[in-house]
Design an enzyme around this catalytic site. Structure first.
Site: not given
Ligand code: FES
Length: 142
Positions: A35, A37, A60, A104
Site C-alpha cells: 500500500c 504506507d 491510511c 495496518c
C-alpha cells in the site's frame, strides 16, 4: 454499513502521541510495500520504562488509529511489557478492524518492535520481543 468502530474513528480523528522526539532513544521505521504506507516510531526510555512515545504515519486511517492506540498502550510501561505488544491486542483495543485492514495494525506492532530493537542494540540489551513478519506478503495486505 458500519466498517469502523467508534474507537477507530476517535483515534483517527484525534490521534494521540503524533510527532517526533528529538534525540529519541529508539527509532523504528517500517513501510508496507503493497500500500506504500510508512510508519515511524520514536521512543524515550528511562530506567527501563517507556517515558514517551511519538509516531508519524503516512498512511491510511486504520494505520493512524492503530499507531495512536499502540502508543497509548506502551506509554509508561516497562520495556518487557512493550515487547509483548501484538497487533491483535491493538486491534482488540480498537474494538476490531475490518479483516482487510488488520495488516495496518501489523505495521504499528512492527514499527514499535523495531524502535525497541534499535534501543536494545544501542544499549547492549537482548531484545526479547518478536518482530512480526513484514506485511509485504499478500496474506495480510488486502
Ligand atoms: Fe496501508 Fe493501512 S497501512 S492500507
Amino acid at each position: 454499513m458500519v466498517l469502523y468502530s467508534e474507537k477507530v474513528m476517535d483515534h483517527f480523528r484525534n490521534p494521540r502521541n503524533v510527532g517526533v522526539i528529538e534525540n529519541a532513544d529508539g527509532v523504528g521505521e517500517v513501510g508496507n510495500a503493497k500500500c506504500g504506507d510508512i510508519m515511524k516510531i520514536y521512543l524515550k526510555i528511562e530506567n527501563g520504562i517507556i517515558e514517551d512515545v511519538k509516531f508519524e504515519t503516512f498512511g491510511c486511517g486504520s494505520a493512524i488509529a492503530s499507531s495512536s492506540m499502540a502508543t497509548e498502550m506502551i506509554k509508561g510501561k516497562p520495556l518487557s511489557e512493550a515487547m509483548q505488544l501484538t497487533n491483535r491486542a491493538v486491534a482488540e483495543a480498537l474494538d476490531g478492524l475490518p479483516p482487510h485492514k488488520l495488516h495496518c495494525s501489523v505495521l504499528a506492532e512492527e514499527a514499535i518492535k523495531r524502535a525497541l530493537e534499535d534501543y536494545c542494540k544501542k544499549n547492549g540489551i537482548q531484545f526479547e520481543g518478536i518482530i512480526p513478519a513484514s506485511c509485504d506478503s499478500e496474506d495480510h495486505c488486502g
